[in-house]
Design a protein around this motif. Sequence first.
Motif, PDB file in Angstrom:
ATOM      1  N   ILE A  97       1.882  -3.481   0.210  1.00 64.28           N
ATOM      2  CA  ILE A  97       1.805  -2.585  -0.803  1.00 64.28           C
ATOM      3  C   ILE A  97       0.462  -2.733  -1.344  1.00 64.28           C
ATOM      4  CG2 ILE A  97       2.356  -2.177  -3.219  1.00 64.28           C
ATOM      5  CD1 ILE A  97       5.284  -2.920  -2.513  1.00 64.28           C
ATOM      6  N   ILE A  98      -0.049  -3.719  -1.398  1.00 61.99           N
ATOM      7  CA  ILE A  98      -1.477  -3.891  -2.114  1.00 61.99           C
ATOM      8  C   ILE A  98      -2.654  -3.306  -0.878  1.00 61.99           C
ATOM      9  CG2 ILE A  98      -3.432  -5.507  -2.655  1.00 61.99           C
ATOM     10  CD1 ILE A  98      -1.353  -7.236  -3.865  1.00 61.99           C
ATOM     11  N   SER A  99      -2.341  -3.485   0.225  1.00 67.89           N
ATOM     12  CA  SER A  99      -3.026  -2.951   1.556  1.00 67.89           C
ATOM     13  C   SER A  99      -3.061  -1.523   1.347  1.00 67.89           C
ATOM     14  CB  SER A  99      -2.826  -3.639   2.893  1.00 67.89           C
ATOM     15  OG  SER A  99      -2.981  -5.062   2.594  1.00 67.89           O
ATOM     16  N   ALA A 124      -5.525   2.439  11.087  1.00 68.05           N
ATOM     17  CA  ALA A 124      -4.025   1.503  11.050  1.00 68.05           C
ATOM     18  C   ALA A 124      -4.477   0.022  10.450  1.00 68.05           C
ATOM     19  CB  ALA A 124      -3.724   1.373  12.394  1.00 68.05           C
ATOM     20  N   LEU A 125      -3.383  -0.721  10.289  1.00 70.92           N
ATOM     21  CA  LEU A 125      -3.441  -1.993   9.657  1.00 70.92           C
ATOM     22  C   LEU A 125      -2.784  -3.037  10.498  1.00 70.92           C
ATOM     23  CD1 LEU A 125      -2.931  -2.023   5.644  1.00 70.92           C
ATOM     24  CD2 LEU A 125      -4.697  -3.361   6.806  1.00 70.92           C
ATOM     25  N   ILE A 126      -3.232  -4.173  10.759  1.00 68.52           N
ATOM     26  CA  ILE A 126      -2.660  -5.187  11.862  1.00 68.52           C
ATOM     27  C   ILE A 126      -2.445  -6.544  10.953  1.00 68.52           C
ATOM     28  CG2 ILE A 126      -2.882  -6.470  13.895  1.00 68.52           C
ATOM     29  CD1 ILE A 126      -4.266  -4.084  15.064  1.00 68.52           C
ATOM     30  N   PHE A 127      -1.445  -6.806  10.812  1.00 73.31           N
ATOM     31  CA  PHE A 127      -1.068  -8.179  10.236  1.00 73.31           C
ATOM     32  C   PHE A 127      -0.648  -9.321  11.382  1.00 73.31           C
ATOM     33  CE2 PHE A 127      -0.115  -6.037   6.227  1.00 73.31           C
ATOM     34  CZ  PHE A 127      -1.199  -5.966   5.509  1.00 73.31           C
ATOM     35  N   LEU A 153      -6.592  -0.170   2.817  1.00 70.87           N
ATOM     36  CA  LEU A 153      -7.187  -1.300   3.793  1.00 70.87           C
ATOM     37  C   LEU A 153      -6.927  -0.771   5.426  1.00 70.87           C
ATOM     38  CD1 LEU A 153      -6.559  -4.529   2.358  1.00 70.87           C
ATOM     39  CD2 LEU A 153      -8.585  -3.109   1.889  1.00 70.87           C
ATOM     40  N   GLU A 154      -8.039  -1.119   6.095  1.00 73.65           N
ATOM     41  CA  GLU A 154      -7.822  -0.984   7.714  1.00 73.65           C
ATOM     42  C   GLU A 154      -8.365  -2.163   8.481  1.00 73.65           C
ATOM     43  OE1 GLU A 154     -10.579   2.283   8.357  1.00 73.65           O
ATOM     44  OE2 GLU A 154      -9.473   3.605   7.349  1.00 73.65           O
ATOM     45  N   GLY A 155      -7.766  -2.141   9.760  1.00 70.50           N
ATOM     46  CA  GLY A 155      -8.090  -3.272  10.656  1.00 70.50           C
ATOM     47  C   GLY A 155      -7.240  -4.503  10.660  1.00 70.50           C
ATOM     48  N   ILE A 156      -7.828  -5.692  10.760  1.00 70.53           N
ATOM     49  CA  ILE A 156      -7.039  -6.823  11.256  1.00 70.53           C
ATOM     50  C   ILE A 156      -6.847  -7.853  10.065  1.00 70.53           C
ATOM     51  CG2 ILE A 156      -6.565  -8.756  12.660  1.00 70.53           C
ATOM     52  CD1 ILE A 156      -7.798  -7.012  14.941  1.00 70.53           C
ATOM     53  N   TYR A 157      -5.821  -8.334   9.565  1.00 72.20           N
ATOM     54  CA  TYR A 157      -5.668  -9.495   8.478  1.00 72.20           C
ATOM     55  C   TYR A 157      -4.902 -10.569   9.003  1.00 72.20           C
ATOM     56  CZ  TYR A 157      -8.110  -6.033   5.695  1.00 72.20           C
ATOM     57  OH  TYR A 157      -8.870  -5.056   5.114  1.00 72.20           O
ATOM     58  N   LYS A 186       1.445  10.643   1.049  1.00 72.30           N
ATOM     59  CA  LYS A 186       0.879   9.520   2.084  1.00 72.30           C
ATOM     60  C   LYS A 186       1.974   8.979   2.610  1.00 72.30           C
ATOM     61  CE  LYS A 186      -3.059   7.509   1.121  1.00 72.30           C
ATOM     62  NZ  LYS A 186      -4.013   6.596   0.505  1.00 72.30           N
ATOM     63  N   LYS A 187       1.859   8.825   3.927  1.00 72.22           N
ATOM     64  CA  LYS A 187       3.012   8.000   4.624  1.00 72.22           C
ATOM     65  C   LYS A 187       2.524   6.900   5.460  1.00 72.22           C
ATOM     66  CE  LYS A 187       5.098  12.882   4.933  1.00 72.22           C
ATOM     67  NZ  LYS A 187       3.901  13.398   4.268  1.00 72.22           N
ATOM     68  N   PHE A 188       3.071   5.947   5.385  1.00 74.76           N
ATOM     69  CA  PHE A 188       2.895   4.705   6.138  1.00 74.76           C
ATOM     70  C   PHE A 188       4.398   4.244   7.083  1.00 74.76           C
ATOM     71  CE2 PHE A 188       0.258   4.229   2.451  1.00 74.76           C
ATOM     72  CZ  PHE A 188      -0.935   4.095   3.096  1.00 74.76           C
ATOM     73  N   ALA A 189       4.080   3.841   8.386  1.00 71.41           N
ATOM     74  CA  ALA A 189       5.336   3.137   9.129  1.00 71.41           C
ATOM     75  C   ALA A 189       4.638   1.636   9.291  1.00 71.41           C
ATOM     76  CB  ALA A 189       5.338   4.116  10.402  1.00 71.41           C
TER      77      ALA A 189
END
Length: 220
Positions: free
Chosen positions: A209-211, A157-160, A216-220, A67-70
């Motif tokens: 890392i936990i996300s 995607a994830l948004i912080f 997880l997906e969405g906005i945090y 699994k790959k994340f950017a």
Amino acid sequence: MVEAVKFLVIGASGYVGGYCYEYLKSKGYFVIGTQCTSKLATLVQFDLSQDRIGKAIDPSFFKGTEKKFAIIFAAFSQMERCFREKKESRQVNVEGTIQLLKDLREYEIIPIYISTSAVYDGVTGDYDEDSHPNPQTEYGRQKFEVEKFITENIPRALIFRLDKVVDDRSSKRNVFYEWYNLLEREQPILCLDNIISPTHIEDIAKSIIISCEKNLEGIY
């Protein structure tokens, strides 16, 4: 050993990006970091305003079943400069970032976009994920435009939305350390009448890392 995951840290020469890059490496993850104006031997050169990620980094990163994340930290982030240099900042913060997101989608890499509390107007405070964005600065508007692209086109995607990042190291980029130095020299601390929400830099790295572990997906 950690789970088979690869991380690409866009903007690994910056304050928060650099810390997260080193933190991920210390935990045993496979990590590639990029830089734009810095010349660090451990990082890959990548200019959001003109480069394409597929040509910038080693092709082996895109291979394999991991699994790959950017994590996208890179940005034209000085609010005053974004206002003065709208065209230049937009080329990086909006156009270049959206092109990167499109490329990541083609490579099936999940983006983690580092946004800002500047997407809110700052009138009421105590914002959460359901609060309506109403950016009042050029920087906030640019960040929110990318957020909208992500929510409409990359649902995984994830948004912080970060506010003020702090830590306990001696760093010119750490506002607490800057204040401490001013007090030591008996100089005034000049700041606006506002409320900040400080987050420790290590908590950001841990949260990423936990996300990812929890998908997880969405906005945090």
